[in-house]
Design a protein around this motif. Structure first.
Motif, mmCIF file in Angstrom:
data_model
loop_
_atom_site.group_PDB
_atom_site.id
_atom_site.type_symbol
_atom_site.label_atom_id
_atom_site.label_comp_id
_atom_site.label_asym_id
_atom_site.label_seq_id
_atom_site.Cartn_x
_atom_site.Cartn_y
_atom_site.Cartn_z
ATOM 1 N N UNK A 9 0.842 -1.200 0.000
ATOM 2 C CA UNK A 9 0.000 0.000 0.000
ATOM 3 C C UNK A 9 0.876 1.248 0.000
ATOM 4 N N UNK A 10 1.997 1.162 0.696
ATOM 5 C CA UNK A 10 2.947 2.285 0.689
ATOM 6 C C UNK A 10 3.477 2.490 -0.733
ATOM 7 N N UNK A 11 3.748 1.382 -1.428
ATOM 8 C CA UNK A 11 4.240 1.499 -2.811
ATOM 9 C C UNK A 11 3.198 2.202 -3.679
ATOM 10 N N UNK A 12 1.925 1.839 -3.484
ATOM 11 C CA UNK A 12 0.863 2.473 -4.289
ATOM 12 C C UNK A 12 0.758 3.957 -3.945
ATOM 13 N N UNK A 13 0.808 4.267 -2.635
ATOM 14 C CA UNK A 13 0.691 5.675 -2.217
ATOM 15 C C UNK A 13 1.850 6.489 -2.800
ATOM 16 N N UNK A 14 3.050 5.922 -2.709
ATOM 17 C CA UNK A 14 4.208 6.662 -3.228
ATOM 18 C C UNK A 14 4.047 6.918 -4.729
ATOM 19 N N UNK A 15 3.493 5.937 -5.418
ATOM 20 C CA UNK A 15 3.275 6.143 -6.851
ATOM 21 C C UNK A 15 2.237 7.243 -7.093
ATOM 22 N N UNK A 16 1.166 7.245 -6.278
ATOM 23 C CA UNK A 16 0.122 8.261 -6.453
ATOM 24 C C UNK A 16 0.671 9.671 -6.229
ATOM 25 N N UNK A 17 1.661 9.797 -5.325
ATOM 26 C CA UNK A 17 2.184 11.150 -5.043
ATOM 27 C C UNK A 17 2.833 11.766 -6.282
ATOM 28 N N UNK A 18 3.091 10.953 -7.305
ATOM 29 C CA UNK A 18 3.688 11.504 -8.522
ATOM 30 C C UNK A 18 2.648 12.211 -9.394
ATOM 31 N N UNK A 19 1.341 12.051 -9.060
ATOM 32 C CA UNK A 19 0.287 12.677 -9.861
ATOM 33 C C UNK A 19 -0.288 13.873 -9.115
ATOM 34 N N UNK B 297 2.725 10.330 7.771
ATOM 35 C CA UNK B 297 2.079 11.580 8.195
ATOM 36 C C UNK B 297 2.693 12.762 7.458
ATOM 37 N N UNK B 298 3.999 12.670 7.201
ATOM 38 C CA UNK B 298 4.637 13.736 6.417
ATOM 39 C C UNK B 298 4.086 13.760 4.992
ATOM 40 N N UNK B 299 3.938 12.582 4.412
ATOM 41 C CA UNK B 299 3.388 12.512 3.049
ATOM 42 C C UNK B 299 1.979 13.102 3.025
ATOM 43 N N UNK B 300 1.202 12.866 4.111
ATOM 44 C CA UNK B 300 -0.175 13.376 4.158
ATOM 45 C C UNK B 300 -0.196 14.907 4.211
ATOM 46 N N UNK B 301 0.862 15.495 4.829
ATOM 47 C CA UNK B 301 0.878 16.959 4.926
ATOM 48 C C UNK B 301 1.026 17.600 3.545
ATOM 49 N N UNK B 302 1.802 16.956 2.664
ATOM 50 C CA UNK B 302 1.965 17.572 1.348
ATOM 51 C C UNK B 302 1.030 16.986 0.280
ATOM 52 N N UNK B 303 0.211 16.010 0.665
ATOM 53 C CA UNK B 303 -0.738 15.426 -0.292
ATOM 54 C C UNK B 303 -2.121 15.404 0.340
#
Ligand SMILES: Cc1cc2nc3c(=O)[nH]c(=O)nc-3n(C[C@H](O)[C@H](O)[C@H](O)COP(=O)(O)OP(=O)(O)OC[C@H]3O[C@@H](n4cnc5c(N)ncnc54)[C@H](O)[C@@H]3O)c2cc1C
Ligand code: HEM
Length: 393
Positions: free
Chosen positions: A280-290, A315-321
């Motif tokens: 799921x982390x892999x999918x989320x990281x991929x989504x952050x590219x869009x 949580x850091x990823x959530x702050x910028x996405x």
């Protein structure tokens, strides 16, 4: 069946399909009933099965672990489990195609399928007593043939290598029972975020285990794995405790179908227990590219805060996405602040049925079973819930 499918003139086979499925359901019933007779003797069935396989096709002995006592029944258990899915061709066929490609890493070739089929039927027949009728034999034979043909054809059609070699370039203990390992393959493994691969490590030859890359495919092909050592575990303990820089790993063809459909209108709920977070982390990281994404609620659970090894990064990823919401869930830490409490199943269903969402579930087999059944009771439609369903441990 959808209304659309009913309108498609190129599918006049509905009646045939229905007949086929009714036949498959009948096959499954005969298989289940006869297996129930045999199951109490599964040790003997297993011994007979391997004895017969190794005498019919002696070369296959080399494909199995040196010490067969460790996991004598793995293939047999798998066969019986999968045979019973023959009435679910929509899920079974893509899974078997991936499994067939993946089986090339063992050194399985098409002739082996016949020997395995013969040994399987003979082993069950020997222990089934009077319940072994002609109809039962036909059901096992047909179901096995469907599976073997699907696997062997997919394997023959695959032009990629049977496995990929990779070197361990990073090994870090995240806690006493967890490690993060990065492996750089010689050639990039053609996986998609959310899939898993079978891995063999030099400390445990021939004991292949599935691991899910925690990152989407990267430019140099490096794959990150999060491994938790399970009690009495042969491979996970060896990786967490003894993997070293420079170790050569082998990885099989990618498997699994978990993904986020960005073209769908639906938002997403992700439910991750422990290292089930990895795909799921892999999918989320991929989504952050869009730029634009569906809204994603990630429920991330463990017993205590220490189990949530990736929480800070998420949580850091959530702050910028802004499309990403992370909900930590703690099972055994009622006083901890900033988290929901209880099991993942408790926490997710507390928020309702999520009828309009796609739901991805990843974690131990038990966590998946509990969460899926609680969500069904809460009213989540079955077809919205996605997980890799053929796990056997
Ligand atoms: C699709 C898929 C993806 C996976 N991805 C990952 C991953 O990214 N990271 C990761 O660490 N593991 C992952 N696993 C689990 C992994 O494949 C192994 O099953 C696990 O590491 C145990 O292997 P072992 O050889 O140490 O244990 P074994 O020697 O095979 O088993 C020892 C004992 O542990 C029990 N056991 C086996 N697996 C588990 C488990 N998952 N939880 C609790 N008890 C267990 C067995 O029933 C047995 O009693 C994944 C499994 C599947 C099916
Ligand atoms: C329809 C046919 C088959 C099905 C559905 C099937 C399925 C599986 C599955 C699901 C596993 C377990 C993977 C895991 O959990 O790690 C497995 C393991 C294995 N299979 Fe197959 N298989 C089939 C045919 C074959 C054949 C023909 C061979 C060749 C001899 C073979 C050799 C193996 C080996 C060596 C293992 C690993 C065994 C172990 O770890 O104990 N399989 N199979």
């Amino acid at each position: 069946m959808t209304a659309n499918a009913a309108l498609q003139p190129e599918q006049p086979n509905d009646e045939q399909n229905r007949a086929h499925l009714a036949n498959a359901a009948n096959m499954v019933q005969l298989i289940r009933e006869s297996w129930a007779e045999v199951e109490p003797y599964s040790e003997e069935v297993s011994r007979f099965f391997y004895g017969m396989l190794f005498s019919l096709a002696p070369a296959t002995r080399e494909l199995f672990p040196v010490n067969m006592e460790v996991q004598r029944s793995r293939l047999l258990r798998a066969l019986v489990h999968v045979v019973q899915m023959v009435d679910r061709p929509d899920e079974l066929t893509p899974f078997l195609q991936q499994l067939g490609r993946d089986h090339r890493k063992f050194g399985v070739v098409s002739e082996h399928y016949e020997a395995v089929g013969t040994a399987l039927l003979a082993a069950i027949k020997k222990h089934a007593g009077d319940s072994w009728t002609e109809a039962v034999e036909r059901a096992w034979a047909e179901a096995y043939t469907i599976m073997a043909t699907t696997m062997a054809n997919a394997a023959a059609a695959d032009e990629g290598p049977a496995w990929y070699n990779g070197e361990v370039v990073h090994h870090e203990r995240l806690s006493w029972d967890m490690a993060l390992v990065r492996v750089r393959p010689e050639y990039p493994v053609p996986y998609q975020a959310g899939q898993y691969v079978s891995v063999e490590v030099p400390q445990r030859p021939r004991l292949w285990r599935y691991l899910s890359p925690a990152n989407p495919p990267s430019e140099d092909g490096t794959m990150e794995f999060h491994i938790r050592s399970v009690e009495g575990g042969w491979v996970s303990r060896a990786i967490v405790g003894h993997a070293q820089l420079g170790d050569q790993w082998r990885m099989g063809a990618p498997m699994g179908r978990m993904h986020v459909d960005r073209s769908s209108e639906r938002d997403v709920v992700m439910i991750a227990g422990g290292t089930g977070l990895a795909p799921l982390r892999a999918i989320i990281e991929e989504l952050t590219q869009y730029g634009g994404n569906p809204e994603v609620h990630l429920f991330y659970g463990g017993r205590t805060r220490d189990d949530l090894y990736e929480l800070r990064n998420l949580q850091q990823a959530a702050m910028s996405n802004p499309w990403l919401k992370v909900i930590p869930v703690l099972e055994d830490d009622p006083s901890a602040q900033g988290a929901e409490h209880g099991t993942l199943a408790d926490a997710v269903t507390r928020h309702g049925a999520w009828e309009e969402h796609d739901v991805l579930v990843s974690g131990s087999p038990e966590m998946i079973r509990t969460t899926v059944s609680r969500m069904l009771v809460a009213g989540t439609p079955l077809e919205r819930i996605h997980y890799d369903p053929f796990t056997l441990d």
